[in-house]
Scaffold this active site. Structure first.
Site, PDB file in Angstrom:
ATOM      1  N   CYS A   1       0.868  -1.104  -0.031  1.00 40.81           N
ATOM      2  CA  CYS A   1      -0.041   0.012  -0.024  1.00 40.81           C
ATOM      3  C   CYS A   1       0.953   1.070   0.051  1.00 40.81           C
ATOM      4  O   CYS A   1       1.976   1.230  -0.561  1.00 40.81           O
ATOM      5  CB  CYS A   1      -0.968   0.001   1.239  1.00 40.81           C
ATOM      6  SG  CYS A   1      -0.258   0.111   2.822  1.00 40.81           S
TER       7      CYS A   1
ATOM      8  N   ASN B   1       2.310   1.373   4.181  1.00 41.24           N
ATOM      9  CA  ASN B   1       2.739   0.169   4.822  1.00 41.24           C
ATOM     10  C   ASN B   1       2.302   0.417   6.427  1.00 41.24           C
ATOM     11  O   ASN B   1       2.923  -0.346   7.300  1.00 41.24           O
ATOM     12  CB  ASN B   1       4.149  -0.311   4.697  1.00 41.24           C
ATOM     13  CG  ASN B   1       4.342  -1.605   5.036  1.00 41.24           C
ATOM     14  OD1 ASN B   1       5.501  -2.092   5.811  1.00 41.24           O
ATOM     15  ND2 ASN B   1       3.509  -2.623   4.940  1.00 41.24           N
TER      16      ASN B   1
ATOM     17  N   ASP C   1      -8.017   3.317   1.436  1.00 45.25           N
ATOM     18  CA  ASP C   1      -7.282   3.644   2.381  1.00 45.25           C
ATOM     19  C   ASP C   1      -8.360   4.180   3.498  1.00 45.25           C
ATOM     20  O   ASP C   1      -8.653   5.158   3.447  1.00 45.25           O
ATOM     21  CB  ASP C   1      -6.324   4.673   1.952  1.00 45.25           C
ATOM     22  CG  ASP C   1      -5.318   5.136   2.845  1.00 45.25           C
ATOM     23  OD1 ASP C   1      -5.377   4.646   4.108  1.00 45.25           O
ATOM     24  OD2 ASP C   1      -4.256   5.472   2.705  1.00 45.25           O
TER      25      ASP C   1
ATOM     26  N   CYS D   1      -1.500   0.413   7.307  1.00 43.02           N
ATOM     27  CA  CYS D   1      -2.966   0.134   7.554  1.00 43.02           C
ATOM     28  C   CYS D   1      -3.215  -0.910   6.630  1.00 43.02           C
ATOM     29  O   CYS D   1      -3.409  -2.078   7.218  1.00 43.02           O
ATOM     30  CB  CYS D   1      -3.759   1.349   7.022  1.00 43.02           C
ATOM     31  SG  CYS D   1      -3.641   2.814   8.126  1.00 43.02           S
ATOM     32  N   ARG D   2      -3.445  -0.945   5.362  1.00 45.95           N
ATOM     33  CA  ARG D   2      -3.864  -2.002   4.430  1.00 45.95           C
ATOM     34  C   ARG D   2      -2.877  -3.098   4.114  1.00 45.95           C
ATOM     35  O   ARG D   2      -3.397  -4.429   4.443  1.00 45.95           O
ATOM     36  CB  ARG D   2      -4.320  -1.350   2.933  1.00 45.95           C
ATOM     37  CG  ARG D   2      -5.566  -0.356   3.291  1.00 45.95           C
ATOM     38  CD  ARG D   2      -5.692   0.268   1.858  1.00 45.95           C
ATOM     39  NE  ARG D   2      -4.619   1.269   1.719  1.00 45.95           N
ATOM     40  CZ  ARG D   2      -4.457   2.081   0.571  1.00 45.95           C
ATOM     41  NH1 ARG D   2      -5.089   1.734  -0.615  1.00 45.95           N
ATOM     42  NH2 ARG D   2      -3.062   2.783   0.334  1.00 45.95           N
ATOM     43  N   SER D   3      -1.678  -2.798   3.783  1.00 44.01           N
ATOM     44  CA  SER D   3      -0.859  -3.878   3.530  1.00 44.01           C
ATOM     45  C   SER D   3      -0.398  -4.617   4.914  1.00 44.01           C
ATOM     46  O   SER D   3      -0.213  -5.983   4.737  1.00 44.01           O
ATOM     47  CB  SER D   3       0.461  -3.457   2.748  1.00 44.01           C
ATOM     48  OG  SER D   3       1.466  -2.501   3.357  1.00 44.01           O
TER      49      SER D   3
END
Length: 155
Positions: free
Chosen positions: A8, A11, A124, A13-15
């Site tokens: 993301c 690095n 995001d 939140c999402r990934s």
């Protein structure tokens, strides 16, 4: 051995959420010796930092531990070391395509291509409320199941 890198922007939140969820699924299936998992960001904003506390809290409520993870930035050798490099959104994918070495053989695409949802990007949640983090988890769980099924056919 297969290897997966989730990517993301920062690095945090999402990934890392994808990293934690997918690792848990790999462990549950007894495949930790056959599938390696990592995450990174396209930007250097948060290098060395743990996942966003809201991501970690939402993941923890579902039984995923993100606490060992630390943010890092994608580097050129990632394109050699990983079989799958999966972006959370189209902007991340475009950034990865721009930095991809000409000789790279890793699969490069969107993570949600492996999901059974109608969305194509993991949004995001950084500037939103708690519901955004829950939605990210829903999407990541769906895509993780599909990705693992796809990889298992290659093992």
């Amino acid at each position: 051995m297969k290897s997966v890198l989730f990517v993301c922007l920062g690095n945090i939140c999402r990934s890392p959420t994808a990293d934690g969820v997918f690792k848990a699924l790999v462990e549950e299936r007894g495949l930790t010796d056959q599938i390696a998992v990592d995450s990174a960001g396209t930007a250097a904003y948060h290098i060395g930092n743990p996942p966003d506390s809201r991501s970690a809290d939402a993941a923890q409520k579902r039984g995923y531990d993100l606490s060992p993870l630390r943010a890092r930035q994608v580097i050129a050798t990632d394109f050699e070391q990983f079989d799958y490099i999966l972006a959370m959104d189209n902007e991340n994918l475009a950034n990865l395509q721009a930095m991809r070495p000409n000789n790279a053989t890793a699969y490069l695409g969107l993570f949600l291509d492996f999901a059974t949802v109608s969305e194509d990007e993991v949004p995001d949640p950084y500037y939103g409320g708690d519901q955004g983090f829950e939605h990210v988890l829903d999407l990541v769980e769906s895509a993780s199941v599909g990705l693992l099924q796809h990889i298992e056919k290659e093992l």
